[in-house]
Design a protein around this motif. Structure first.
Motif, PDB file in Angstrom:
ATOM      1  N   ALA A 133       3.730  -4.787 -12.847  1.00 21.49           N
ATOM      2  CA  ALA A 133       3.064  -4.380 -11.616  1.00 21.49           C
ATOM      3  C   ALA A 133       1.602  -4.081 -11.929  1.00 21.49           C
ATOM      4  N   TYR A 134       0.740  -4.308 -10.922  1.00 25.01           N
ATOM      5  CA  TYR A 134      -0.694  -4.168 -11.166  1.00 25.01           C
ATOM      6  C   TYR A 134      -1.344  -3.504  -9.961  1.00 25.01           C
ATOM      7  N   ILE A 135      -2.152  -2.479 -10.201  1.00 24.01           N
ATOM      8  CA  ILE A 135      -2.856  -1.770  -9.138  1.00 24.01           C
ATOM      9  C   ILE A 135      -4.207  -2.442  -8.916  1.00 24.01           C
ATOM     10  N   THR A 136      -4.444  -2.910  -7.699  1.00 27.07           N
ATOM     11  CA  THR A 136      -5.706  -3.581  -7.392  1.00 27.07           C
ATOM     12  C   THR A 136      -6.727  -2.650  -6.753  1.00 27.07           C
TER      13      THR A 136
ATOM     14  N   ARG B  28       0.868  -1.183   0.000  1.00 28.86           N
ATOM     15  CA  ARG B  28       0.000   0.000   0.000  1.00 28.86           C
ATOM     16  C   ARG B  28       0.898   1.223   0.000  1.00 28.86           C
ATOM     17  N   VAL B  29       0.697   2.102  -0.962  1.00 29.09           N
ATOM     18  CA  VAL B  29       1.504   3.308  -1.083  1.00 29.09           C
ATOM     19  C   VAL B  29       0.595   4.504  -0.834  1.00 29.09           C
ATOM     20  N   ALA B  30       0.872   5.239   0.252  1.00 24.64           N
ATOM     21  CA  ALA B  30       0.034   6.382   0.629  1.00 24.64           C
ATOM     22  C   ALA B  30       0.844   7.667   0.519  1.00 24.64           C
ATOM     23  N   LEU B  31       0.250   8.677  -0.075  1.00 21.47           N
ATOM     24  CA  LEU B  31       0.902   9.968  -0.272  1.00 21.47           C
ATOM     25  C   LEU B  31       0.636  10.839   0.954  1.00 21.47           C
ATOM     26  N   ASP B  32       1.692  11.080   1.719  1.00 20.78           N
ATOM     27  CA  ASP B  32       1.572  11.805   2.989  1.00 20.78           C
ATOM     28  C   ASP B  32       0.980  13.199   2.799  1.00 20.78           C
ATOM     29  N   GLY B  33       0.107  13.587   3.708  1.00 22.73           N
ATOM     30  CA  GLY B  33      -0.366  14.963   3.777  1.00 22.73           C
ATOM     31  C   GLY B  33      -1.498  15.309   2.843  1.00 22.73           C
ATOM     32  N   THR B  34      -1.957  14.357   2.027  1.00 24.45           N
ATOM     33  CA  THR B  34      -3.044  14.665   1.091  1.00 24.45           C
ATOM     34  C   THR B  34      -4.396  14.463   1.770  1.00 24.45           C
ATOM     35  N   GLU B  35      -5.360  15.291   1.386  1.00 25.21           N
ATOM     36  CA  GLU B  35      -6.695  15.221   1.992  1.00 25.21           C
ATOM     37  C   GLU B  35      -7.745  15.491   0.915  1.00 25.21           C
ATOM     38  N   PRO B  36      -8.611  14.498   0.556  1.00 25.03           N
ATOM     39  CA  PRO B  36      -8.566  13.125   1.066  1.00 25.03           C
ATOM     40  C   PRO B  36      -7.297  12.403   0.621  1.00 25.03           C
ATOM     41  N   GLN B  37      -6.898  11.390   1.376  1.00 24.50           N
ATOM     42  CA  GLN B  37      -5.603  10.759   1.110  1.00 24.50           C
ATOM     43  C   GLN B  37      -5.576  10.083  -0.249  1.00 24.50           C
ATOM     44  N   VAL B  38      -4.464  10.287  -0.935  1.00 26.16           N
ATOM     45  CA  VAL B  38      -4.206   9.626  -2.210  1.00 26.16           C
ATOM     46  C   VAL B  38      -3.403   8.364  -1.916  1.00 26.16           C
ATOM     47  N   TRP B  39      -3.917   7.214  -2.336  1.00 21.76           N
ATOM     48  CA  TRP B  39      -3.210   5.968  -2.057  1.00 21.76           C
ATOM     49  C   TRP B  39      -3.462   4.953  -3.159  1.00 21.76           C
ATOM     50  N   ARG B  40      -2.559   3.963  -3.246  1.00 22.11           N
ATOM     51  CA  ARG B  40      -2.685   2.902  -4.231  1.00 22.11           C
ATOM     52  C   ARG B  40      -2.265   1.576  -3.580  1.00 22.11           C
ATOM     53  N   ARG B  41      -2.939   0.495  -3.976  1.00 24.21           N
ATOM     54  CA  ARG B  41      -2.517  -0.847  -3.575  1.00 24.21           C
ATOM     55  C   ARG B  41      -1.954  -1.515  -4.824  1.00 24.21           C
ATOM     56  N   ILE B  42      -0.689  -1.971  -4.742  1.00 22.56           N
ATOM     57  CA  ILE B  42       0.020  -2.466  -5.919  1.00 22.56           C
ATOM     58  C   ILE B  42       0.525  -3.875  -5.659  1.00 22.56           C
ATOM     59  N   GLU B  43       0.377  -4.743  -6.642  1.00 18.26           N
ATOM     60  CA  GLU B  43       0.999  -6.058  -6.624  1.00 18.26           C
ATOM     61  C   GLU B  43       2.207  -6.027  -7.550  1.00 18.26           C
TER      62      GLU B  43
END
Length: 558
Positions: free
Chosen positions: A489-492, A379-394
């Motif tokens: 790589a694949y974003i789920t 899980r990659v989360a971008l610090d300080g963003t609101e709402p939080q920007v994040w991605r789950r990657i395989e």
């Protein structure tokens, strides 16, 4: 073996060849009757005075360990000069230590004693201006000898610690202060039971001396955990010696006072922490989670109770493990070697040299370096963003960090026009062209793989992009699956629109979104034109086009 595995093996061989600088003999054995060690009498006096407070028994023991390793290296390199080691000499020392451990010729404790004796001799030569070798070689020796016996101390975790600050911090911890009080209280002798515990009648006296609250119902030392633990620790490190009749000062008792050598105080805390790990050694998952939080508290990735309580949902960690991890952390806080800062667990800088010594090496200390490739879900989360920007990657565990950089650039719609770096295990990993400007522990990102660092659920690393805007991506391993994959790589899953380049970081992005969606804001039109936006269409900061991003990832061909 997959092509990626073959490439990985080649890179590993290249790294080893680059760092070797000479041969690593693996069949070195010590000779009896070694030639004299230069300045041996002066070194003996120095050790006795500065390290062991006049204790000649311990001093002579250290000297014997030094003679062993000097004899071994002289056999491998007959021209070995003990006052001017070479890279090849040090590699032979490391091979000697590794060989003896692998062949069970010596215990790990003796191997560490041998390594520490060489370190002490090097320190003596340096302090007395008798070192005739290269300073860089001396630094290499300090790192390699400790690494060979599992005592490597990451400079990034420890940093520069003032000795006075370290002494004050160690003396303030409960384990160290209680050892000193016990050494003073024991006197010439104290009566013990046949089970080697202190006589029950003396428990109130010892409890008072150690500031331990004793329950009126306590009938034996074994039923009072604080007294029992410090007693067992004191026996383990020779502060006391106990038989079925009495307890007397041990060989190391004279060293235990407030002005003791810093190495002694450091060992006291490290041995206490080591006992805590020994108690949970049968639960590898608990060892992993507890040590992971401690390491995070020394490397800028601290965890708090709120993070740990989320592990069952985020990482599938058993709730019993979470409970026990928090109990151990609370005990560490009470003992004074962990602090709570902004609700997160942090190891004070002055105590890190001792704490690093005590953390057990994980099973398979090289991570998944020699394991089959695995499929990682991060899980990659971008610090300080609101709402939080994040991605789950395989992605595959053998993905190199420079490849992972390309994946993250596509994932977050960056255009790779700024500098970047990864941070993991206290080191930074950057492109080759950034190495010259890096400080501290820095490595080329194409020489490391994501699986070298993310080995167990909850492991984290940081990816920073555009140091001006300060985009900080927190990367957390959620799960590991086998086998690995040679596919892209694949974003789920994920959420949030990736911020625009050069928008001014998280704060600038929040301000930008508000401005372009407010027709009354005087900057609205100008910012829309700058961003190339449709005049009528509002900006949806929560939007994320996962299929489109996955198509771009496939085009990378990684």
């Amino acid at each position: 073996m997959s092509s990626k595995s073959q490439d990985k093996a080649k890179r590993r061989a290249r790294r080893k060849a680059k760092s070797a600088g000479g041969e690593r003999d693996s069949n070195v054995v010590p000779l009896f009757g070694p030639p004299p060690i230069p300045y041996v009498d002066e070194f003996t006096d120095w050790v006795a005075d500065t390290i062991f407070d006049g204790d000649m028994t311990t001093t002579n023991s250290l000297l014997a360990q030094l003679q062993i390793i000097v004899a071994a290296i002289r056999q491998a390199h007959p021209r070995f000069d003990p006052t001017a080691w070479t890279i090849a000499d040090i590699d032979a020392m490391v091979s000697f230590l590794e060989y003896m451990q692998s062949e069970d010729n010596v215990s790990l404790d003796q191997a560490r004693a041998i390594a520490l004796s060489a370190q002490a001799y090097l320190s003596y030569l340096d302090e007395q201006d008798l070192w005739a070798g290269d300073d860089d070689v001396a630094d290499y020796a300090r790192t390699e000898l400790m690494s060979a016996v599992g005592l490597e101390q990451s400079a990034a975790m420890i940093g520069d610690v003032d000795e006075d600050d370290e002494r004050a911090a160690l003396l303030a911890t409960r384990p160290v202060s209680r050892l000193i009080e016990l050494a003073a209280w024991i006197g010439d002798e104290r009566p013990t039971t046949p089970h080697l515990w202190l006589k029950p009648a003396l428990l109130p006296q010892l409890a008072e001396a150690l500031s331990v609250e004793l329950s009126p119902s306590t009938r034996s030392m074994s039923s009072c955990t604080p007294l029992r633990d410090v007693w067992e620790q004191a026996r383990a490190i020779a502060v006391i010696e106990v038989n079925g009749v009495r307890a007397v000062p041990g060989k190391a008792a004279a060293l235990w006072h407030p002005d003791a050598p810093i190495e002694v105080l450091r060992l006291g805390l490290a041995s206490w922490i080591g006992m805590r790990f020994d108690e949970i050694a049968d639960d590898p998952e608990l060892v992993s989670t507890f040590s992971g939080v401690i390491v995070g508290g020394m490397t800028g990735l601290p965890a708090g109770k709120h993070h740990i309580n989320m592990w069952p949902e985020l990482h599938g960690v058993d709730r019993t493990v979470v409970r026990d991890t928090l109990r151990l952390l609370d005990d560490a806080v009470d003992d004074g070697w962990v602090s709570v800062v902004d609700d997160e667990f942090v190891v004070p800088e002055a105590l890190r040299p001792a704490v690093v010594m005590a953390i057990p090496a994980p099973d398979g200390a090289d991570g998944i370096d020699d394991a089959e490739p695995a499929l990682l879900t991060v899980r990659v989360a971008l610090d300080g963003t609101e709402p939080q920007v994040w991605r789950r990657i395989e992605l595959d565990s053998e993905t190199t960090l420079d490849e992972f950089h390309e994946i993250l650039q596509v994932t977050f719609d960056w255009d790779d026009s700024h500098l970047h770096q990864f941070t993991a295990d206290g080191c930074t990993f950057v492109p080759d062209h950034q190495l010259a400007d890096s400080v501290g522990c820095a490595h080329a990102e194409d020489e490391s793989e994501i699986g070298d660092f993310l080995t167990a659920p909850g492991n984290r690393m940081i990816y920073e992009y555009d140091f001006g805007d300060g985009w900080r991506h927190v990367i957390t391993l959620e799960k590991t699956s086998s086998p690995g994959t040679d596919g892209p790589a694949y974003i789920t899953d994920g959420a949030g629109m990736a911020p625009l380049e050069d928008v001014g970081g998280p704060g600038g992005w929040l301000d930008f979104v508000a401005a372009v969606n407010d027709p009354d804001d005087p900057r609205c039109q100008e910012l829309r034109e700058w961003a190339g936006m449709d005049d009528a269409k509002p900006l949806d900061a929560a939007a994320f086009d996962r299929p489109s991003t996955n198509r771009q990832l496939r085009r990378l061909g990684l």
